[in-house]
Design an enzyme around this catalytic site. Structure first.
Site, PDB file in Angstrom:
ATOM      1  N   ASP A  53     -28.142  31.767  16.412  1.00  0.00           N
ATOM      2  CA  ASP A  53     -27.423  30.754  15.636  1.00  0.00           C
ATOM      3  C   ASP A  53     -27.547  31.127  14.163  1.00  0.00           C
ATOM      4  O   ASP A  53     -28.652  31.118  13.614  1.00  0.00           O
ATOM      5  CB  ASP A  53     -28.049  29.374  15.906  1.00  0.00           C
ATOM      6  CG  ASP A  53     -27.370  28.256  15.126  1.00  0.00           C
ATOM      7  OD1 ASP A  53     -26.484  28.537  14.276  1.00  0.00           O
ATOM      8  OD2 ASP A  53     -27.734  27.086  15.347  1.00  0.00           O
ATOM      9  N   TYR A 148     -13.909  22.546   5.718  1.00  0.00           N
ATOM     10  CA  TYR A 148     -13.622  23.957   6.008  1.00  0.00           C
ATOM     11  C   TYR A 148     -13.119  24.673   4.757  1.00  0.00           C
ATOM     12  O   TYR A 148     -13.591  25.773   4.416  1.00  0.00           O
ATOM     13  CB  TYR A 148     -12.579  24.034   7.131  1.00  0.00           C
ATOM     14  CG  TYR A 148     -12.249  25.444   7.570  1.00  0.00           C
ATOM     15  CD1 TYR A 148     -13.119  26.165   8.394  1.00  0.00           C
ATOM     16  CD2 TYR A 148     -11.065  26.063   7.183  1.00  0.00           C
ATOM     17  CE1 TYR A 148     -12.814  27.457   8.801  1.00  0.00           C
ATOM     18  CE2 TYR A 148     -10.755  27.356   7.591  1.00  0.00           C
ATOM     19  CZ  TYR A 148     -11.634  28.048   8.402  1.00  0.00           C
ATOM     20  OH  TYR A 148     -11.339  29.330   8.806  1.00  0.00           O
ATOM     21  N   TRP A 188      -5.764  24.949  20.097  1.00  0.00           N
ATOM     22  CA  TRP A 188      -5.383  23.535  20.296  1.00  0.00           C
ATOM     23  C   TRP A 188      -4.193  23.168  19.405  1.00  0.00           C
ATOM     24  O   TRP A 188      -3.285  22.453  19.827  1.00  0.00           O
ATOM     25  CB  TRP A 188      -6.580  22.610  20.000  1.00  0.00           C
ATOM     26  CG  TRP A 188      -6.943  22.550  18.533  1.00  0.00           C
ATOM     27  CD1 TRP A 188      -7.796  23.375  17.870  1.00  0.00           C
ATOM     28  CD2 TRP A 188      -6.418  21.638  17.569  1.00  0.00           C
ATOM     29  NE1 TRP A 188      -7.844  23.051  16.534  1.00  0.00           N
ATOM     30  CE2 TRP A 188      -7.013  21.977  16.330  1.00  0.00           C
ATOM     31  CE3 TRP A 188      -5.524  20.575  17.608  1.00  0.00           C
ATOM     32  CZ2 TRP A 188      -6.732  21.284  15.146  1.00  0.00           C
ATOM     33  CZ3 TRP A 188      -5.250  19.879  16.427  1.00  0.00           C
ATOM     34  CH2 TRP A 188      -5.845  20.240  15.212  1.00  0.00           C
TER      35      TRP A 188
HETATM   36  P1  NAD Z   1     -13.540  31.529  17.472  1.00  0.00           P
HETATM   37  O1  NAD Z   1     -13.925  30.100  17.636  1.00  0.00           O
HETATM   38  O2  NAD Z   1     -12.571  32.148  18.410  1.00  0.00           O
HETATM   39  O3  NAD Z   1     -14.845  32.446  17.479  1.00  0.00           O
HETATM   40  C1  NAD Z   1     -15.968  32.102  16.731  1.00  0.00           C
HETATM   41  C2  NAD Z   1     -17.199  32.685  17.404  1.00  0.00           C
HETATM   42  O4  NAD Z   1     -18.322  32.344  16.586  1.00  0.00           O
HETATM   43  C3  NAD Z   1     -17.474  32.110  18.800  1.00  0.00           C
HETATM   44  O5  NAD Z   1     -17.809  33.145  19.709  1.00  0.00           O
HETATM   45  C4  NAD Z   1     -18.661  31.186  18.568  1.00  0.00           C
HETATM   46  O6  NAD Z   1     -19.537  31.063  19.705  1.00  0.00           O
HETATM   47  C5  NAD Z   1     -19.360  31.858  17.403  1.00  0.00           C
HETATM   48  N1  NAD Z   1     -20.186  30.927  16.638  1.00  0.00           N
HETATM   49  C6  NAD Z   1     -19.852  29.687  16.218  1.00  0.00           C
HETATM   50  N2  NAD Z   1     -20.880  29.133  15.587  1.00  0.00           N
HETATM   51  C7  NAD Z   1     -21.879  30.041  15.592  1.00  0.00           C
HETATM   52  C8  NAD Z   1     -23.201  30.054  15.106  1.00  0.00           C
HETATM   53  N3  NAD Z   1     -23.727  28.965  14.495  1.00  0.00           N
HETATM   54  N4  NAD Z   1     -23.951  31.159  15.273  1.00  0.00           N
HETATM   55  C9  NAD Z   1     -23.462  32.237  15.932  1.00  0.00           C
HETATM   56  N5  NAD Z   1     -22.214  32.284  16.433  1.00  0.00           N
HETATM   57  C10 NAD Z   1     -21.438  31.190  16.261  1.00  0.00           C
HETATM   58  O7  NAD Z   1     -13.031  31.626  15.960  1.00  0.00           O
HETATM   59  P2  NAD Z   1     -12.139  32.709  15.184  1.00  0.00           P
HETATM   60  O8  NAD Z   1     -10.818  32.101  14.969  1.00  0.00           O
HETATM   61  O9  NAD Z   1     -12.267  34.037  15.787  1.00  0.00           O
HETATM   62  O10 NAD Z   1     -12.873  32.685  13.764  1.00  0.00           O
HETATM   63  C11 NAD Z   1     -13.740  33.707  13.315  1.00  0.00           C
HETATM   64  C12 NAD Z   1     -13.871  33.598  11.805  1.00  0.00           C
HETATM   65  O11 NAD Z   1     -12.595  33.768  11.224  1.00  0.00           O
HETATM   66  C13 NAD Z   1     -14.390  32.252  11.314  1.00  0.00           C
HETATM   67  O12 NAD Z   1     -15.235  32.444  10.205  1.00  0.00           O
HETATM   68  C14 NAD Z   1     -13.114  31.556  10.895  1.00  0.00           C
HETATM   69  O13 NAD Z   1     -13.355  30.563   9.930  1.00  0.00           O
HETATM   70  C15 NAD Z   1     -12.333  32.716  10.333  1.00  0.00           C
HETATM   71  N6  NAD Z   1     -10.903  32.508  10.247  1.00  0.00           N
HETATM   72  C16 NAD Z   1     -10.194  32.134  11.336  1.00  0.00           C
HETATM   73  C17 NAD Z   1      -8.823  31.926  11.212  1.00  0.00           C
HETATM   74  C18 NAD Z   1      -7.956  31.516  12.362  1.00  0.00           C
HETATM   75  O14 NAD Z   1      -6.809  31.105  12.122  1.00  0.00           O
HETATM   76  N7  NAD Z   1      -8.412  31.608  13.594  1.00  0.00           N
HETATM   77  C19 NAD Z   1      -8.215  32.097   9.963  1.00  0.00           C
HETATM   78  C20 NAD Z   1      -8.985  32.478   8.877  1.00  0.00           C
HETATM   79  C21 NAD Z   1     -10.333  32.680   9.036  1.00  0.00           C
HETATM   80  C1  KPC Z   2      -6.404  29.332   8.131  1.00  0.00           C
HETATM   81  C2  KPC Z   2      -7.687  29.041   8.748  1.00  0.00           C
HETATM   82  O1  KPC Z   2      -8.695  29.624   8.331  1.00  0.00           O
HETATM   83  C3  KPC Z   2      -7.770  28.095   9.846  1.00  0.00           C
HETATM   84  S1  KPC Z   2      -7.487  26.485   9.208  1.00  0.00           S
HETATM   85  C4  KPC Z   2      -7.188  25.448  10.611  1.00  0.00           C
HETATM   86  C5  KPC Z   2      -8.107  25.618  11.731  1.00  0.00           C
HETATM   87  S2  KPC Z   2      -7.793  24.449  12.923  1.00  0.00           S
HETATM   88  O2  KPC Z   2      -7.723  23.124  12.291  1.00  0.00           O
HETATM   89  O3  KPC Z   2      -8.886  24.518  13.905  1.00  0.00           O
HETATM   90  O4  KPC Z   2      -6.474  24.739  13.569  1.00  0.00           O
END
Ligand code: NAD
Ligand code: KPC
Length: 243
Positions: A53, A148, A188
């Site tokens: 974590d 966020y 979602w």
């Molecule tokens: P995701 O939910 O698919 O994957 C996130 C992973 O992180 C999961 O495997 C989860 O178990 C792990 N995780 C969560 N909390 C944790 C913790 N406390 N310790 C260790 N592991 C943990 O999400 P994603 O969309 O792949 O996002 C990855 C990163 O990219 C995040 O930092 C997110 O904010 C960023 N991001 C996502 C998006 C998007 O649109 N999906 C856009 C911009 C930035």
């Molecule tokens: C652009 C980005 O980093 C994700 S912002 C919205 C995430 S969520 O509300 O879970 O669709």
């Protein structure tokens, strides 16, 4: 020598795709995730997957000790683990205090806790690179996601702070700012046609990204030939913030 990458949150989405890209580039992977099975799957047979974590100091210390004991070095840290919070973590006055705290514990404290145990390893090597996955939400506000958005603003400046503080130690620090990516985090919203349209209409390319499109940007930044690139934020957003 074999290059080693630690990827936090590597069990899903952008992190898992990043593991795929880095493995293809020849890195040995250490994947840290809350989900042990997902971490092991992403690490592959040559790497190690650990349950950890990022918000927990002891958990991070133990995980990085295990990586150093078993693989011996860390060339790249991808600070990727992150959460958005539940739908209740929306506008400021509607955000439960515990949602704000958990989002910041993972997205901001997590960067600090993980980096502070990896950087001594890189200092001893005299080389290393920390890539932090921020977001366009660290540059412009994502509606009804105040915790966020604030956390990603902090992530972006955290990455720049490391770039400044370790510039003479052979350690680079850069950020990636993805736009909207199709992952389990966002599925979602993409499953609701009105919400998907609201996202797509703000993106000049009129589509969200696939995780591999972000992973490829991370792979690009990691290229050691970019030896003078530090403190940079690479925006990968289909034109979202250009509009
Ligand atoms: P995701 O939910 O698919 O994957 C996130 C992973 O992180 C999961 O495997 C989860 O178990 C792990 N995780 C969560 N909390 C944790 C913790 N406390 N310790 C260790 N592991 C943990 O999400 P994603 O969309 O792949 O996002 C990855 C990163 O990219 C995040 O930092 C997110 O904010 C960023 N991001 C996502 C998006 C998007 O649109 N999906 C856009 C911009 C930035
Ligand atoms: C652009 C980005 O980093 C994700 S912002 C919205 C995430 S969520 O509300 O879970 O669709």
């Amino acid at each position: 020598p074999q290059r080693v990458a630690v990827v936090t949150g590597g069990g899903s989405g952008i992190g898992a795709a990043t593991c795929g890209r880095l493995a293809a580039d020849g890195y040995t992977l250490a994947v840290l995730d809350l989900d042990l099975d997902a971490a092991k799957a992403a690490a592959g047979p040559e790497g190690i997957g650990l349950a950890a974590d990022v918000a927990d100091a002891e958990s991070m210390r133990e995980a990085i000790n295990t990586v150093v004991r078993t693989i011996g070095r860390i060339d790249l840290l991808v600070n990727n683990a992150g959460i958005t919070g539940s739908q209740a973590a929306g506008r400021c006055h509607e955000t439960p205090i515990e949602e704000w705290d958990r989002v910041h514990a993972v997205n901001v404290r997590g960067l600090f806790l993980c980096s502070r145990v990896v950087l001594p390893v890189m200092l001893a090597q005299g080389s290393g690179h920390v890539i932090t996955v921020a977001s366009v939400a660290g540059q412009v506000a994502f509606p009804a996601r105040c915790a966020y958005t604030a956390s990603k603003g902090a992530a972006l400046l955290f990455a720049k702070s490391l770039a400044v503080d370790y510039a003479t130690d052979g350690i680079r620090s850069n950020a990636v700012c993805p736009g909207f990516v199709q992952t389990p985090m966002t599925q979602w919203r993409l499953d609701v046609p009105e919400l998907r349209s609201r996202v797509e209409e703000n993106i000049p390319m009129r589509r969200v990204a696939q995780p591999t499109e972000i992973a490829d940007a991370i792979g690009l930044l990691a290229d050691e030939r970019l030896s003078y690139l530090t403190g940079h934020a690479l925006t990968v957003d289909g034109g979202w913030t250009a509009l």
